[in-house]
Design a protein around this motif. Structure first.
Motif, short mmCIF file in Angstrom:
data_model
loop_
_atom_site.label_atom_id
_atom_site.label_comp_id
_atom_site.label_asym_id
_atom_site.label_seq_id
_atom_site.Cartn_x
_atom_site.Cartn_y
_atom_site.Cartn_z
N GLN A 230 0.83 -1.20 0.00
CA GLN A 230 0.00 0.00 0.00
C GLN A 230 0.87 1.25 0.00
OE1 GLN A 230 -3.68 -0.05 0.09
NE2 GLN A 230 -3.12 1.94 -0.74
N LEU B 72 -4.46 0.96 -4.72
CA LEU B 72 -4.41 -0.47 -4.43
C LEU B 72 -5.58 -0.88 -3.56
CD1 LEU B 72 -2.74 -3.14 -4.60
CD2 LEU B 72 -1.69 -2.47 -2.43
N ILE C 280 2.69 -7.10 -8.22
CA ILE C 280 2.12 -5.76 -8.03
C ILE C 280 3.01 -4.70 -8.67
CG2 ILE C 280 1.63 -3.99 -6.29
CD1 ILE C 280 0.55 -6.22 -4.49
N ILE D 253 2.48 1.77 -3.48
CA ILE D 253 1.55 2.25 -4.49
C ILE D 253 1.13 3.69 -4.21
CG2 ILE D 253 -0.76 1.94 -5.48
CD1 ILE D 253 1.31 -0.07 -6.46
N GLU E 162 1.87 -2.29 -11.74
CA GLU E 162 1.91 -0.83 -11.57
C GLU E 162 2.73 -0.19 -12.68
OE1 GLU E 162 3.67 2.96 -9.79
OE2 GLU E 162 4.71 1.08 -10.26
#
Length: 227
Positions: free
Chosen positions: A91, A101, A129, A94, A133
């Motif tokens: 988290q 997220l 992830i 991001i 991204e």
């Protein structure tokens, strides 16, 4: 991706990981230094602006370090990985970028999952992830669902697709000599999937965005081979 019994990495892969870490950290760390130098040169007149620069850059560096510590380091390995910390690191990573997220707190593997999957699941998800991204340079929304037999990551944005080199690296078709610092995360997703006994697939399709415009949705899915 074929299951492998060794988690040893080629030396070139290790060099590329280090290069990637340095690339992602040199900018925010350099900005912190620039902020300090600005105060030294111009004094109190620029203190507020300099502190804002230093604070934001420090948050970015901290978020990236926290993510990479789990994605590549020992802290992200083993059946006793702290998933609360794993989600928090993702988290924070991001939040300092352009994406959002959505990873529910209960979306983690249970102790009943296979030993191999539990050992590598956190590294596999975190590298995926990062990969998704990066596939959305204009930003977008990332949704994560993890369960005992794999995971699904859906990334929706104006553009959301893997580069050709990342697709090749993900499938491990290029060999380490063709890898670059830009494709290393895709390679590591494939590497950890092989160790976990999982098969990784991906696909892009048109998707409507929240503002009514047309975008794309990239899906990364991992499932255990024996399920």
């Amino acid at each position: 991706m074929q299951k492998t019994n060794s988690d040893a990495l080629d030396f070139r892969v290790m060099e590329l990981i280090v290069s990637r870490l340095c690339h992602d950290l040199v900018s925010p760390v350099g900005a912190v230094n620039n902020g300090v130098e600005l105060v030294d040169e111009l004094g109190q007149d620029v203190l507020d602006d300099a502190m804002e620069l230093i604070g934001q850059s420090a948050r970015i560096a901290s978020a990236r370090l926290g993510m990479f510590r789990l994605a590549f380091g020992m802290a992200g390995s083993g059946s006793r990985v702290n998933w609360r910390d794993t989600r928090a690191a993702a988290q924070a990573y991001i939040e300092v970028g352009k994406a959002t997220l959505d990873w529910p707190a209960d979306s983690i593997p249970s102790e009943d999952a296979s030993t191999d999957f539990l050992r590598y699941a956190a590294k596999l998800v975190l590298n995926a992830i990062v990969m998704t991204e990066e596939a959305m340079p204009a930003g977008g929304a990332i949704v994560v669902a993890v369960h005992d037999t794999g995971f699904t990551i859906a990334a929706t944005g104006r553009t959301a697709r893997l580069s050709d080199e990342s697709q090749v690296a993900l499938a491990d078709r290029s060999g380490v000599d063709a890898l670059t610092a830009r494709s290393i995360h895709a390679y590591m997703v494939g590497h950890y999937a092989g160790l976990a006994g999982a098969i990784v697939s991906h696909g892009s399709e048109p998707a409507a965005l929240g503002d009514g415009t047309q975008g794309e949705r990239l899906s990364i899915t991992a499932r255990l081979e024996d399920v």
